[in-house]
Write an enzyme that holds these catalytic residues in place. Structure first.
Site, PDB file in Angstrom:
ATOM      1  N   LYS A  43       0.674  -1.062   0.106  1.00 38.46           N
ATOM      2  CA  LYS A  43      -0.096   0.209   0.081  1.00 38.46           C
ATOM      3  C   LYS A  43       0.993   1.250   0.069  1.00 38.46           C
ATOM      4  O   LYS A  43       2.118   1.138   0.210  1.00 38.46           O
ATOM      5  CB  LYS A  43      -0.963  -0.142   1.284  1.00 38.46           C
ATOM      6  N   ARG A 142     -10.082   0.169  14.764  1.00 33.16           N
ATOM      7  CA  ARG A 142     -10.497   1.195  13.777  1.00 33.16           C
ATOM      8  C   ARG A 142     -11.790   0.276  12.924  1.00 33.16           C
ATOM      9  O   ARG A 142     -12.646   1.169  12.325  1.00 33.16           O
ATOM     10  CB  ARG A 142      -9.387   0.991  12.767  1.00 33.16           C
ATOM     11  N   TYR A 271      15.170  31.741   4.472  1.00 33.47           N
ATOM     12  CA  TYR A 271      13.923  32.299   5.133  1.00 33.47           C
ATOM     13  C   TYR A 271      14.470  32.809   6.623  1.00 33.47           C
ATOM     14  O   TYR A 271      14.824  31.876   7.229  1.00 33.47           O
ATOM     15  CB  TYR A 271      12.716  31.875   5.048  1.00 33.47           C
ATOM     16  N   MET A 318      10.645  25.298   0.368  1.00 31.97           N
ATOM     17  CA  MET A 318       9.869  24.185  -0.617  1.00 31.97           C
ATOM     18  C   MET A 318      10.797  23.554  -1.742  1.00 31.97           C
ATOM     19  O   MET A 318      10.379  22.269  -1.785  1.00 31.97           O
ATOM     20  CB  MET A 318       8.819  24.932  -1.395  1.00 31.97           C
TER      21      MET A 318
END
EC number: 5.1.1.1
Length: 375
Positions: A43, A142, A271, A318
């Site tokens: 998965k 769950r 930054y 980023m």
């Protein structure tokens, strides 16, 4: 499949996946547990490693059973194995309205309520059937049946309907990879008691997730193991538990220096100007950032350049990070962010520990901008 020497790295940051390591880890786990069957959990794009490439590699060493989380993942995998004898289990809760998709793609949903089964039967085309995995909630909370009587009702309903086939029964352990042994043992006891009382044959059982297969193999039935993280060579119990055997890490994360310059004393980077050079020093910029999964909180993390340790300085942005350099290096110099370089190594466990999270989150967060290169 992308090969490293064929890859045009227009933005040179990438993940290398060692498929032989994944094969070896599967064989190691089968031998260690004495299991006859392994369900490979692929998965989330095989935990970020690439579901199709990983599944095909595992198939080569005799793994014919796979587990995914979503119908889309299952359909993609089935298309890759359309003419092969492969079972695909859906571990998560599925929308009953998608029964026809599951039937046509031979996907086996995990089921935990009688209502779901009753609705599903009316949607299965004539002459077709749906294979099912009975989910037993022994403490994860769950999904799944949470009592012996409820399990009996579902089992009897399946046996009474020729459109339904039982393919497996399982539970998922909440504390298999930490120190809460009492809770773990209570889950084992519930599963054994309920399933045996209902009379579900042992051939259908699969209990051993990676944590159970590593640290509880003598406490539960391990004829079938259902494992994910160990296939990829990282420790699901890190940092609390040590591996009882050696696994081979399959993932390496690398980048290349995009620019190099010398900071003067008093000059800052990135930054917020959170890092200021105290003396003249060489630094480099790498084309990788938090949009790729290199988390913003990794400022200060070590990286490897030419076999020695350097560090990320300033804020992770980023698309880029800045690292220290012992001296000037050329543009294009390779930098290891996860993996080995010479005598030094940064493991997935190291990376996760620095990020204050688990290895699973790290490997699944690396984004599609990072090409997967297969060895």
């Amino acid at each position: 499949m992308i090969k490293e020497n064929d890859l045009l790295l227009t933005r040179p940051s990438w993940i290398t996946v060692n498929l032989d390591a994944i094969k070896q880890n599967a064989q190691t786990m089968l031998k260690y547990t004495g299991a006859k069957r392994l369900i490979g959990v692929v998965k989330a794009n095989a935990y970020g490693h690439g579901d199709l490439a990983v599944s095909e590699a595992l198939y080569e060493v005799g793994v014919h059973d796979f587990a995914v989380a979503t119908i889309d993942e299952g359909v993609t995998l089935r298309q890759s194995f359309i003419n092969k004898d492969v079972r695909i289990i859906l571990l998560g809760v599925q929308d009953v309205s998608q029964v026809s998709v599951m039937v046509s793609n031979q996907l086996e949903p995990a089921v935990g309520t009688l209502k779901w089964l009753q609705e599903a039967v009316s949607m299965i085309p004539a002459g077709e059937n749906l294979a099912l995995q009975l989910a037993v909630d022994t403490g994860m909370g769950r999904m799944g049946v949470n009592s012996e009587s409820e399990l009996k009702r579902l089992y009897e309903f399946i046996n009474a309907n020729d459109k339904l086939l039982l393919s497996g029964v399982f539970t998922h352990f909440a504390t298999a990879d930490d120190g809460n042994q009492n809770y773990y043992h209570s889950q084992v006891q519930k599963f054994n008691k309920w399933v045996q009382a209902v009379g579900i044959p042992r051939k259908f059982w699969h209990l051993a997730n990676s944590g159970s297969a590593l640290w509880h193999t003598r406490e539960i039935d391990t004829n079938t193991i259902r494992v994910g993280s160990v296939l990829y060579g990282f420790n699901p119990g890190a940092p609390l538990l040590s591996l009882p055997m050696a696994l081979k890490p399959a993932l390496t994360l690398k980048s290349k220096i995009g620019s190099v310059h010398q900071l003067q004393a008093g000059e800052s980077v990135s930054y917020g100007a959170t890092y200021t050079a105290q003396v003249p020093q060489w630094v480099a910029t790498l084309p990788i950032g938090y949009a790729d999964g290199y988390l913003r909180r990794m400022t200060g993390m070590k990286v490897l350049v030419d076999g020695h340790i350097e560090h990320v300085i300033g804020r992770v942005t980023m698309d880029q990070i800045v690292i220290t350099l012992a001296h000037q290096y050329p543009v294009g110099q390779e930098v290891t962010l996860i993996g080995r370089d010479g005598d030094e190594e940064i493991t997935i466990e190291d990376f996760a520990h620095y990020a204050d999270t688990i290895p699973h989150e790290i490997v699944t967060i690396f984004g599609s901008r990072l090409p997967r290169v297969y060895e």
